[in-house]
Design a protein around this motif. Structure first.
Motif, short mmCIF file in Angstrom:
data_model
loop_
_atom_site.label_atom_id
_atom_site.label_comp_id
_atom_site.label_asym_id
_atom_site.label_seq_id
_atom_site.Cartn_x
_atom_site.Cartn_y
_atom_site.Cartn_z
N LEU A 1 0.84 -1.21 0.00
CA LEU A 1 0.00 0.00 0.00
C LEU A 1 0.87 1.25 0.00
CD1 LEU A 1 -2.71 1.53 0.26
CD2 LEU A 1 -2.44 1.34 2.75
N GLU A 2 1.93 1.25 0.81
CA GLU A 2 2.79 2.43 0.89
C GLU A 2 3.47 2.69 -0.46
OE1 GLU A 2 3.72 2.41 5.70
OE2 GLU A 2 5.12 1.38 4.37
N GLU A 3 3.92 1.62 -1.09
CA GLU A 3 4.58 1.80 -2.39
C GLU A 3 3.61 2.32 -3.44
OE1 GLU A 3 6.67 -1.83 -3.35
OE2 GLU A 3 7.84 -1.62 -1.49
N ARG A 4 2.41 1.76 -3.43
CA ARG A 4 1.41 2.19 -4.43
C ARG A 4 1.00 3.65 -4.19
NH1 ARG A 4 -0.47 2.88 -8.85
NH2 ARG A 4 -2.63 2.48 -9.38
N THR A 5 0.85 4.02 -2.92
CA THR A 5 0.45 5.40 -2.59
C THR A 5 1.53 6.37 -3.04
OG1 THR A 5 -0.75 4.56 -0.67
CG2 THR A 5 -0.34 6.92 -0.73
N ALA A 6 2.79 6.04 -2.75
CA ALA A 6 3.90 6.91 -3.16
C ALA A 6 3.90 7.05 -4.69
CB ALA A 6 5.22 6.33 -2.67
N GLU A 7 3.63 5.95 -5.36
CA GLU A 7 3.63 5.97 -6.83
C GLU A 7 2.50 6.88 -7.36
OE1 GLU A 7 3.58 2.48 -10.21
OE2 GLU A 7 2.24 2.29 -8.51
N VAL A 8 1.30 6.70 -6.82
CA VAL A 8 0.16 7.50 -7.30
C VAL A 8 0.39 8.99 -7.02
CG1 VAL A 8 -2.31 7.96 -6.91
CG2 VAL A 8 -1.50 5.61 -7.11
N ALA B 1 8.37 8.28 -1.01
CA ALA B 1 7.94 7.26 -0.03
C ALA B 1 6.62 7.66 0.61
CB ALA B 1 9.02 7.13 1.05
N ALA B 2 5.97 6.68 1.23
CA ALA B 2 4.70 6.94 1.93
C ALA B 2 4.65 6.11 3.20
CB ALA B 2 3.52 6.61 1.03
N LEU B 3 3.78 6.52 4.11
CA LEU B 3 3.65 5.85 5.41
C LEU B 3 2.17 5.67 5.72
CD1 LEU B 3 5.28 5.00 8.03
CD2 LEU B 3 4.71 7.29 8.90
N PHE B 4 1.78 4.46 6.06
CA PHE B 4 0.39 4.16 6.42
C PHE B 4 0.15 4.59 7.87
CE2 PHE B 4 -2.84 0.66 7.50
CZ PHE B 4 -3.88 1.30 6.84
N VAL B 5 -0.92 5.32 8.10
CA VAL B 5 -1.27 5.75 9.47
C VAL B 5 -2.76 5.49 9.71
CG1 VAL B 5 0.57 7.50 9.68
CG2 VAL B 5 -1.64 8.15 8.70
N ILE C 1 0.68 9.28 4.53
CA ILE C 1 1.44 10.51 4.32
C ILE C 1 2.47 10.19 3.26
CG2 ILE C 1 2.85 12.26 5.46
CD1 ILE C 1 2.19 10.89 8.12
N ALA C 2 2.73 11.14 2.36
CA ALA C 2 3.76 10.90 1.35
C ALA C 2 4.68 12.11 1.28
CB ALA C 2 3.12 10.64 0.00
N GLY C 3 5.93 11.85 0.93
CA GLY C 3 6.92 12.94 0.81
C GLY C 3 8.28 12.35 0.50
N SER C 4 9.33 13.09 0.84
CA SER C 4 10.69 12.60 0.56
C SER C 4 11.00 11.44 1.51
CB SER C 4 11.70 13.72 0.80
OG SER C 4 11.75 14.01 2.18
N TYR D 1 -6.98 -1.98 -2.25
CA TYR D 1 -8.06 -2.32 -3.18
C TYR D 1 -8.83 -1.05 -3.58
CZ TYR D 1 -12.24 -4.33 -5.16
OH TYR D 1 -13.27 -4.63 -6.02
N ALA D 2 -9.07 -0.20 -2.59
CA ALA D 2 -9.84 1.03 -2.85
C ALA D 2 -9.10 1.97 -3.81
CB ALA D 2 -10.13 1.75 -1.53
N ILE D 3 -7.81 2.12 -3.62
CA ILE D 3 -7.02 3.00 -4.52
C ILE D 3 -7.14 2.51 -5.95
CG2 ILE D 3 -4.65 3.31 -5.30
CD1 ILE D 3 -3.78 4.40 -3.00
N ASP D 4 -7.08 1.20 -6.12
CA ASP D 4 -7.06 0.68 -7.49
C ASP D 4 -8.44 0.48 -8.11
OD1 ASP D 4 -4.35 0.78 -7.79
OD2 ASP D 4 -4.02 -1.21 -6.93
N HIS D 5 -9.49 0.43 -7.29
CA HIS D 5 -10.81 0.13 -7.86
C HIS D 5 -11.89 1.17 -7.60
CE1 HIS D 5 -8.77 -3.78 -7.64
NE2 HIS D 5 -9.40 -4.01 -8.78
N HIS D 6 -11.67 2.08 -6.70
CA HIS D 6 -12.77 3.00 -6.34
C HIS D 6 -12.51 4.46 -6.69
CE1 HIS D 6 -14.65 0.06 -3.16
NE2 HIS D 6 -14.79 -0.36 -4.41
N ARG D 7 -11.46 4.74 -7.42
CA ARG D 7 -11.22 6.16 -7.74
C ARG D 7 -12.09 6.64 -8.88
NH1 ARG D 7 -5.28 7.45 -8.72
NH2 ARG D 7 -4.98 5.21 -8.99
N ASP D 8 -12.16 5.86 -9.95
CA ASP D 8 -12.90 6.32 -11.14
C ASP D 8 -14.38 6.52 -10.85
OD1 ASP D 8 -10.58 6.35 -12.49
OD2 ASP D 8 -10.89 4.41 -13.51
#
Ligand SMILES: Cc1ncc(COP(=O)(O)O)c(C=O)c1O
Length: 344
Positions: free
Chosen positions: A41-48, A53-57, A211-214, A244-251
């Motif tokens: 999830l963190e990798e996918r969030t950072a990519e989007v 990098a990103a951190l799950f909270v 959260i995403a950033g450097s 799952y939500a990032i990849d299927h519920h945005r559109d």
């Protein structure tokens, strides 16, 4: 409790497929860095978001509080809208956790210009706090879900660069901003140093934010998360729902925006209700009751199984989301029609 719940987009329940994905999630102890679902999830969030990098909270509040704690030095100043979530709805956390002060700025639907910030910047003198962070919220919850004009965000970036300031973007509903504007999340995020996003609002996941950033910012944020007790163990079970939500519920957020428009257009036709139609840009609709009957209406709607939130006699908020379909909108509109025709 409600047949149609328009109180908030946080009320959604995980879909059957999302629950299955969560059931099957591979998990490990994330405090030991061993949860593969959280890593994914963190990798996918950072990519989007186009960040290193990103951190799950656990929550959007923690995402904002950690971000601002990392960036702010004690006694510094953060510029934000007077309608900002960090100012109004985070229990005064900035004064406790980042130990910085907020300098709030008025604006149209919560949107303020770089010039509004520029004229408030502090001189370099011991008497003053240090102007350090500009905080933007997109979409602007307290501003009726308004989307920032991209050129205004770019102007804030320019100002921040000139003065060595940071920009934090509260993107709890950045997904809605992206769908509503056609400008990708990555582009919005490129103007900010740090971004927080929520999976538990429009995207319909049960829990979680990021959260995403450097990379160096995320390392420091990781320590803050631990400090605040936000280090979770086998939390991949919830992270997998968010992924799952990032990849299927945005559109599909487009449907929520259409439904909000329909609600706004139809309700604006009643004499007693005023809707800022231009302000209906995403999934939030604010109604103004000219006769001070918003609270009475909220209670009457509740009896008919329709959930809304009235903040006072005048202002009522409706939010569309994953668990409200066209039929739900029909039912809500019918309840309004019956109640309003009974009183007119
Ligand atoms: C713009 C914004 N930021 C942050 C939050 C906080 O999120 P949470 O409720 O997950 O703490 C919210 C919650 O509605 C929000 O609307």
């Amino acid at each position: 409790m409600f047949r149609v719940d328009l109180r908030s987009d946080t009320v959604t329940k995980p879909t059957a497929t999302m629950r299955r994905v969560m059931f099957d999630a591979e998990v490990g102890d994330d405090v030991f860095g061993e949860d593969p679902s959280i890593r994914a999830l963190e990798e996918r969030t950072a990519e989007v978001l186009g960040k290193e990098a990103a951190l799950f909270v656990p929550s959007g509040t923690m995402a904002n509080q950690i971000s601002l704690a990392v960036i702010a030095n004690t006694g510094s100043e953060i510029y934000c809208s007077e309608k900002a979530h960090i100012f109004n709805y985070e229990s005064g956390g900035i004064s406790v956790i980042a130990r910085a002060q907020l300098h709030t700025i008025p604006g149209d639907r919560g949107i303020f210009s770089a010039a509004d910030v520029a004229k408030r910047l502090r001189p370099a003198d011991d008497h003053f706090p240090v102007s350090r962070i500009i905080e933007l919220e997109n979409t602007m919850n307290g501003g009726g879900g308004a989307i920032w004009p991209l050129d205004m965000v770019a102007a804030h970036r320019e100002l921040a660069n000139q003065h060595g300031m940071w920009i934090h973007l509260d993107g709890a509903r950045l997904w809605n901003a992206a769908v509503g504007s056609g400008v990708r999340e990555e582009t919005w995020a490129s103007y900010a140093d740090t971004v927080s996003v929520c999976f538990s609002k429009g995207l319909g996941a049960p829990v979680g934010s990021a959260i995403a950033g450097s990379r160096s910012f995320i390392e420091e944020a990781h320590r803050w998360r631990k400090r605040l007790g936000g280090g979770m163990r086998q939390a991949g079970i919830i992270a997998s729902g968010a992924l799952y939500a990032i990849d299927h519920h945005r559109d599909r957020l487009h449907d929520d925006h259409q439904r909000a428009k329909r609600l706004a257009e139809e309700l604006n036709q009643y004499d007693v209700i005023d809707v800022d139609m231009e302000g209906v840009q995403t999934n939030i609709v604010w109604l103004t009751f000219k006769d001070d009957s918003a609270l009475t209406m909220m209670n009457a709607l509740k009896e008919r199984g329709i959930g809304t939130i009235a903040f006072d006699g005048q202002r009522m908020r409706l939010v569309t989301h994953l668990d409200v379909d066209d039929e739900g909108i029909d039912q809500a509109l019918l309840a309004f029609r019956e109640l309003l025709s009974a009183t007119s």
